[in-house]
Design an enzyme around this catalytic site. Sequence first.
Site, PDB file in Angstrom:
ATOM      1  N   HIS A  30     -14.226   5.974 -19.158  1.00 53.27           N
ATOM      2  CA  HIS A  30     -14.348   7.502 -19.420  1.00 53.27           C
ATOM      3  C   HIS A  30     -13.409   8.259 -18.962  1.00 53.27           C
ATOM      4  O   HIS A  30     -13.292   9.455 -18.878  1.00 53.27           O
ATOM      5  CB  HIS A  30     -15.728   7.960 -19.026  1.00 53.27           C
ATOM      6  CG  HIS A  30     -16.771   7.197 -19.703  1.00 53.27           C
ATOM      7  ND1 HIS A  30     -17.674   7.697 -20.720  1.00 53.27           N
ATOM      8  CD2 HIS A  30     -17.095   6.088 -19.685  1.00 53.27           C
ATOM      9  CE1 HIS A  30     -18.339   6.937 -21.225  1.00 53.27           C
ATOM     10  NE2 HIS A  30     -18.338   6.046 -20.393  1.00 53.27           N
ATOM     11  N   GLU A  42       4.233  -6.336  -4.482  1.00 59.64           N
ATOM     12  CA  GLU A  42       5.211  -6.542  -3.477  1.00 59.64           C
ATOM     13  C   GLU A  42       6.053  -7.950  -3.632  1.00 59.64           C
ATOM     14  O   GLU A  42       6.936  -7.971  -3.293  1.00 59.64           O
ATOM     15  CB  GLU A  42       4.586  -6.400  -2.074  1.00 59.64           C
ATOM     16  CG  GLU A  42       5.427  -5.919  -1.154  1.00 59.64           C
ATOM     17  CD  GLU A  42       4.762  -5.809   0.331  1.00 59.64           C
ATOM     18  OE1 GLU A  42       4.300  -4.473   0.569  1.00 59.64           O
ATOM     19  OE2 GLU A  42       4.219  -6.530   0.797  1.00 59.64           O
ATOM     20  N   LYS A  55      11.340   3.882   5.127  1.00 64.76           N
ATOM     21  CA  LYS A  55      11.292   3.647   6.653  1.00 64.76           C
ATOM     22  C   LYS A  55      12.583   4.183   7.433  1.00 64.76           C
ATOM     23  O   LYS A  55      12.350   5.121   8.367  1.00 64.76           O
ATOM     24  CB  LYS A  55      10.872   2.360   7.211  1.00 64.76           C
ATOM     25  CG  LYS A  55       9.447   1.731   6.784  1.00 64.76           C
ATOM     26  CD  LYS A  55       9.399   0.460   7.916  1.00 64.76           C
ATOM     27  CE  LYS A  55       8.194  -0.455   7.095  1.00 64.76           C
ATOM     28  NZ  LYS A  55       8.324  -1.799   7.575  1.00 64.76           N
TER      29      LYS A  55
HETATM   30  O1  PA5 Z   1       2.647  -7.915   2.914  1.00 65.53           O
HETATM   31  C1  PA5 Z   1       3.498  -7.386   3.883  1.00 65.53           C
HETATM   32  O2  PA5 Z   1       4.205  -8.060   4.541  1.00 65.53           O
HETATM   33  C2  PA5 Z   1       3.476  -6.023   4.401  1.00 65.53           C
HETATM   34  O3  PA5 Z   1       2.687  -5.461   3.670  1.00 65.53           O
HETATM   35  C3  PA5 Z   1       2.950  -5.998   5.772  1.00 65.53           C
HETATM   36  O4  PA5 Z   1       1.827  -6.424   6.072  1.00 65.53           O
HETATM   37  C4  PA5 Z   1       3.057  -4.344   6.186  1.00 65.53           C
HETATM   38  O5  PA5 Z   1       4.256  -3.877   6.133  1.00 65.53           O
HETATM   39  C5  PA5 Z   1       2.511  -4.344   7.749  1.00 65.53           C
HETATM   40  O6  PA5 Z   1       3.299  -5.006   8.596  1.00 65.53           O
HETATM   41  P1  PA5 Z   1       3.010  -5.216  10.216  1.00 65.53           P
HETATM   42  O7  PA5 Z   1       2.060  -6.272   9.838  1.00 65.53           O
HETATM   43  O8  PA5 Z   1       4.389  -5.946  10.582  1.00 65.53           O
HETATM   44  O9  PA5 Z   1       2.711  -4.169  10.573  1.00 65.53           O
END
Ligand code: PA5
Length: 445
Positions: free
Chosen positions: A307, A286, A421
């Site tokens: 394996h 990310e 989303k």
């Molecule tokens: O690293 C990040 O920012 C994301 O993975 C969020 O943690 C994830 O999308 C969850 O978001 P939120 O805490 O707003 O529900």
Amino acid sequence: MAVKLNDKHLSDFIGSNEYANIQPLVNAAHEMLVNKTGAGNDFLGWRTASCNYDKEEFARIKEAAKKIQKSCDVFIVTGIGGSYLGARAVIEFLKSPRYNNLKKDTPDIYFSGCNLSSSDMKELLEICEGKDVCINVISKSGTTTETAVAFRIFRDMLESKYGKDGAAKHIFVTTDKEKGTLRSFSDKSGYETFVVPDDMGGRYSVLSAVGLLPIAVAGIDIDELMAGAEAARTELTSADISKNDSYKYAAIRNILLRKGKNVEILVGYEPYLQMFSEWWKQLFGESEGKDNRGIYPSSVIFSTDLHSLGQYIQEGQRFLFETVMSIGQPDSEIVIPNDENNIDGLNFLSGKTLYDVNSTARTATVLAHNDGGVPNIVLDIKDRSAYSVGYMIYFFWLSCAISGYMLGVNPFDQPGVEAYKKNMFALLGKPGFEDRRAELEKRLK
Ligand code: PA5
């Protein structure tokens, strides 16, 4: 140092001049980070998460954990991405992937709100039947669909079980300190709340209440965890890659990427490293995967996956490198017994510990993969302790930030996560998404 980088198995792939050549780029990334001049510089709270935290809230986390341990058989943690991976990684690293089956005086812990599976939800609701249940909802935005839907279902279950007021005592919420519907709803409903700091993105938040409450409920010493991260923070300060292994790791990744090594495989030889690898994959994936750049992070657990994926790693396309986590001390001594008749021909292993055999499998594999053209970075990790995992978390955070700046991306945002989303909201009929819905429906005809 609880994490040390061993570069012995890189010598066929990286010349010593290349380390010197990349140092100026590391220096530039370092300056951006410490002077807060890089992209995403309002999300640097993780840098001081182990020293500059809310001590009153930290004490309240410990109290809440005790309360949950006393009053619940089952503890449901509801969150997705950075709002659950860190806690799960640490719990499984230090306790076990089979934590719920261990003899223990802490509640069973289940993770929900990290998918939209009705089968998974049905199982969890069945598991909760006849049990005392507490829930910790974790969402910084408070609007993430997976988490919000799971919370609605569990809230309904808790309110049927304990009544509205009773349920409120079983619900713990971790969210923004003032923004969002989850915050206002929690304040109105009288839930105990904890804060996701403004300056920490999800994948950099495990050392805040986001991770600390579930980790403490599992009976883990969160002071030790913070101490490990704090040691990393104070030790990993030099910009010089010969003195800072976290920076050296970032530098090596970037050198290998420029040689066409686009995929990194994080390797563990312990099943308890599986969820830690999932946390690591989110952190690097990310943080770096944007603007058509980045190393694709993947993971394996050996010798299991030798394996299955071992064949590909040994002889498939050569765009891979591996980062091997080597845990320095066994936490149990299982000795292989002798067999007088040696029917299975295994007496050459009699008296050896399983840990030794596993370590030998690691050495053998590193050498074989090297021969197959796969560079291997080895990270020597002191032991399986809260201190070491705290150290590892900070080590990887820091290298990810430096590596992201070296790549020229903002390591602290995740704009691409919104694409699915928006389509999902449009197709589900959320108000405000009508135009997109019409466009998508045309494409689906
Ligand atoms: O690293 C990040 O920012 C994301 O993975 C969020 O943690 C994830 O999308 C969850 O978001 P939120 O805490 O707003 O529900």
